[in-house]
Every structure is written in structure tokens, then in C-alpha cells.
Design a protein around this motif. Structure first.
Motif, PDB file in Angstrom:
ATOM      1  N   LEU A   1      -4.874  23.129  39.212  1.00 35.99           N
ATOM      2  CA  LEU A   1      -6.262  23.761  38.587  1.00 35.99           C
ATOM      3  C   LEU A   1      -7.297  22.970  39.408  1.00 35.99           C
ATOM      4  N   PHE A   2      -6.946  21.797  40.077  1.00 34.44           N
ATOM      5  CA  PHE A   2      -8.002  21.016  40.929  1.00 34.44           C
ATOM      6  C   PHE A   2      -7.871  20.908  42.397  1.00 34.44           C
ATOM      7  N   ASP A   3      -6.508  21.210  42.675  1.00 35.12           N
ATOM      8  CA  ASP A   3      -6.242  21.174  44.182  1.00 35.12           C
ATOM      9  C   ASP A   3      -5.506  22.311  44.434  1.00 35.12           C
ATOM     10  N   HIS A   4      -6.050  23.109  45.421  1.00 41.58           N
ATOM     11  CA  HIS A   4      -5.316  24.126  45.868  1.00 41.58           C
ATOM     12  C   HIS A   4      -4.020  24.141  46.724  1.00 41.58           C
ATOM     13  N   ASP A   5      -3.811  22.896  47.090  1.00 42.44           N
ATOM     14  CA  ASP A   5      -2.525  22.256  47.858  1.00 42.44           C
ATOM     15  C   ASP A   5      -1.363  22.066  46.995  1.00 42.44           C
ATOM     16  N   VAL A   6      -1.578  21.924  45.611  1.00 43.54           N
ATOM     17  CA  VAL A   6      -0.504  21.814  44.656  1.00 43.54           C
ATOM     18  C   VAL A   6      -0.145  22.950  44.110  1.00 43.54           C
ATOM     19  N   ALA A   7       1.364  23.155  44.294  1.00 42.76           N
ATOM     20  CA  ALA A   7       2.235  24.496  43.703  1.00 42.76           C
ATOM     21  C   ALA A   7       3.090  23.950  42.798  1.00 42.76           C
ATOM     22  N   VAL A   8       2.887  25.054  41.747  1.00 44.55           N
ATOM     23  CA  VAL A   8       4.061  24.566  40.637  1.00 44.55           C
ATOM     24  C   VAL A   8       5.506  25.046  41.070  1.00 44.55           C
ATOM     25  N   TYR A   9       5.556  25.958  41.679  1.00 38.92           N
ATOM     26  CA  TYR A   9       6.993  26.553  42.118  1.00 38.92           C
ATOM     27  C   TYR A   9       7.125  26.638  43.546  1.00 38.92           C
ATOM     28  N   ALA A  10       8.305  26.088  43.973  1.00 37.93           N
ATOM     29  CA  ALA A  10       8.629  26.092  45.431  1.00 37.93           C
ATOM     30  C   ALA A  10       8.897  27.593  45.666  1.00 37.93           C
ATOM     31  N   VAL A  11       8.103  27.895  46.771  1.00 38.61           N
ATOM     32  CA  VAL A  11       8.077  29.211  47.452  1.00 38.61           C
ATOM     33  C   VAL A  11       9.453  29.390  48.185  1.00 38.61           C
ATOM     34  N   ASN A  12       9.717  28.295  49.060  1.00 39.26           N
ATOM     35  CA  ASN A  12      11.222  28.151  49.818  1.00 39.26           C
ATOM     36  C   ASN A  12      12.213  27.635  48.971  1.00 39.26           C
ATOM     37  N   ASN A  13      12.836  28.554  48.240  1.00 42.26           N
ATOM     38  CA  ASN A  13      14.196  28.119  47.451  1.00 42.26           C
ATOM     39  C   ASN A  13      15.284  28.944  47.719  1.00 42.26           C
ATOM     40  N   ASN A  14      16.407  28.734  47.091  1.00 44.09           N
ATOM     41  CA  ASN A  14      17.528  29.393  47.579  1.00 44.09           C
ATOM     42  C   ASN A  14      17.931  30.421  46.552  1.00 44.09           C
ATOM     43  N   GLY A  15      16.850  30.746  45.783  1.00 43.37           N
ATOM     44  CA  GLY A  15      16.955  31.753  44.733  1.00 43.37           C
ATOM     45  C   GLY A  15      17.546  31.752  43.318  1.00 43.37           C
ATOM     46  N   GLY A  16      18.498  32.179  42.884  1.00 43.30           N
ATOM     47  CA  GLY A  16      18.859  32.060  41.619  1.00 43.30           C
ATOM     48  C   GLY A  16      19.151  30.674  41.173  1.00 43.30           C
ATOM     49  N   TRP A  17      19.940  29.630  41.811  1.00 48.12           N
ATOM     50  CA  TRP A  17      20.118  28.467  41.328  1.00 48.12           C
ATOM     51  C   TRP A  17      18.779  27.669  41.298  1.00 48.12           C
ATOM     52  N   TYR A  18      17.712  27.824  42.109  1.00 49.77           N
ATOM     53  CA  TYR A  18      16.606  27.013  41.977  1.00 49.77           C
ATOM     54  C   TYR A  18      15.836  27.721  40.607  1.00 49.77           C
ATOM     55  N   ASP A  19      15.952  28.925  40.420  1.00 53.22           N
ATOM     56  CA  ASP A  19      15.437  29.609  39.515  1.00 53.22           C
ATOM     57  C   ASP A  19      15.972  29.179  37.954  1.00 53.22           C
ATOM     58  N   PHE A  20      17.184  29.179  38.276  1.00 53.11           N
ATOM     59  CA  PHE A  20      18.109  28.559  36.766  1.00 53.11           C
ATOM     60  C   PHE A  20      17.657  27.274  36.267  1.00 53.11           C
ATOM     61  N   GLY A  21      17.585  26.251  37.328  1.00 50.73           N
ATOM     62  CA  GLY A  21      17.255  24.974  37.158  1.00 50.73           C
ATOM     63  C   GLY A  21      15.814  25.017  36.530  1.00 50.73           C
ATOM     64  N   PHE A  22      14.949  25.491  37.090  1.00 49.89           N
ATOM     65  CA  PHE A  22      13.398  25.455  36.966  1.00 49.89           C
ATOM     66  C   PHE A  22      13.212  25.948  35.407  1.00 49.89           C
ATOM     67  N   LEU A  23      13.848  27.119  35.280  1.00 49.55           N
ATOM     68  CA  LEU A  23      13.575  27.839  34.086  1.00 49.55           C
ATOM     69  C   LEU A  23      14.342  27.158  33.011  1.00 49.55           C
ATOM     70  N   PHE A  24      15.707  26.368  33.099  1.00 51.47           N
ATOM     71  CA  PHE A  24      16.161  25.919  32.161  1.00 51.47           C
ATOM     72  C   PHE A  24      15.600  24.718  31.428  1.00 51.47           C
ATOM     73  N   VAL A  25      14.967  23.797  32.458  1.00 51.18           N
ATOM     74  CA  VAL A  25      13.943  22.832  31.938  1.00 51.18           C
ATOM     75  C   VAL A  25      12.893  23.011  31.206  1.00 51.18           C
ATOM     76  N   VAL A  26      11.996  24.070  31.953  1.00 48.65           N
ATOM     77  CA  VAL A  26      10.953  24.502  31.304  1.00 48.65           C
ATOM     78  C   VAL A  26      11.042  25.195  30.012  1.00 48.65           C
ATOM     79  N   GLY A  27      12.351  26.211  29.934  1.00 44.44           N
ATOM     80  CA  GLY A  27      12.548  26.483  28.609  1.00 44.44           C
ATOM     81  C   GLY A  27      12.995  25.621  27.540  1.00 44.44           C
ATOM     82  N   SER A  28      13.597  24.736  27.860  1.00 42.69           N
ATOM     83  CA  SER A  28      14.277  23.599  27.145  1.00 42.69           C
ATOM     84  C   SER A  28      13.077  22.908  26.578  1.00 42.69           C
ATOM     85  N   SER A  29      11.843  22.616  27.404  1.00 42.91           N
ATOM     86  CA  SER A  29      11.079  21.730  26.781  1.00 42.91           C
ATOM     87  C   SER A  29      10.083  22.292  26.053  1.00 42.91           C
TER      88      SER A  29
END
Length: 96
Positions: free
Chosen positions: A56-84
Motif C-alpha cells: 500500500l505504501f511502496d509500489h515495488d512490493v508485490a504480494v504475489y510472485a509473478v514468475n512462479n511455476n504455476g500450480g505448486w506455487y499457487d497451492f502453497g500460497f493459497l494453503f497458507v493464506v486459507g489456513s491462516s
């Protein structure tokens, strides 16, 4: 230990650990120098809340890695976000 003290201690620990996070410029991510996988997805999901506030304060900070390997990155990201966030598994108990 009181609940408020535990919450304060947990908040301090989360901020302390998140401050150690390695920052990669967004240009480097888009160029494809590093492909982020499952373990990076878990880490990015864990620090997503703090990263969102930083974005919100710095445009160089990204929440999600653009350059990822697809499904496995998404699974790990959403698993933790959903669990929390409770993951939709909260059960309401009624007193009889």
C-alpha cells in the motif's frame, strides 16, 4: 500469561521474522531469473498480510510472485493464506 500479552508477543515475533524477508525487485521477477515454487509459495502466503500492508505504501512490493511455476506455487500460497484465515473449517457449537 494473559491473552493480550500472548497476542502482543505473537505480533512482535511475526514482524521480527517478516523483517528478515528477502526483497527481490519486480523487474528481476518478470525477467525470469528465478522461478518460484511450492516452498516460496508457502513463505509468500505466510507473509502475505504484512506484504499487503507494505504494498500500500511502496509500489515495488508485490504480494504475489509473478514468475512462479504455476500450480505448486499457487497451492502453497493459497494453503497458507486459507489456513491462516480459518479455511472455512470453523465449526459453531451450540449449547444444549
Amino acid at each position: 500469561m494473559k491473552t493480550s500479552t500472548k497476542l502482543l508477543l505473537l505480533t512482535v515475533l511475526v514482524i521480527l521474522f517478516a523483517s528478515c524477508a528477502h526483497v527481490v525487485p519486480i523487474e528481476k521477477c518478470v525477467e525470469g531469473t528465478k522461478i518460484y515454487g511450492f516452498w516460496n509459495g508457502l513463505w509468500h502466503g505466510l507473509i502475505a498480510g504484512i506484504t499487503f500492508i507494505g504494498s500500500l505504501f511502496d509500489h515495488d512490493v508485490a504480494v504475489y510472485a509473478v514468475n512462479n511455476n504455476g500450480g505448486w506455487y499457487d497451492f502453497g500460497f493459497l494453503f497458507v493464506v486459507g489456513s491462516s484465515m480459518g479455511g472455512g473449517t470453523k465449526v459453531v457449537y451450540r449449547k444444549k
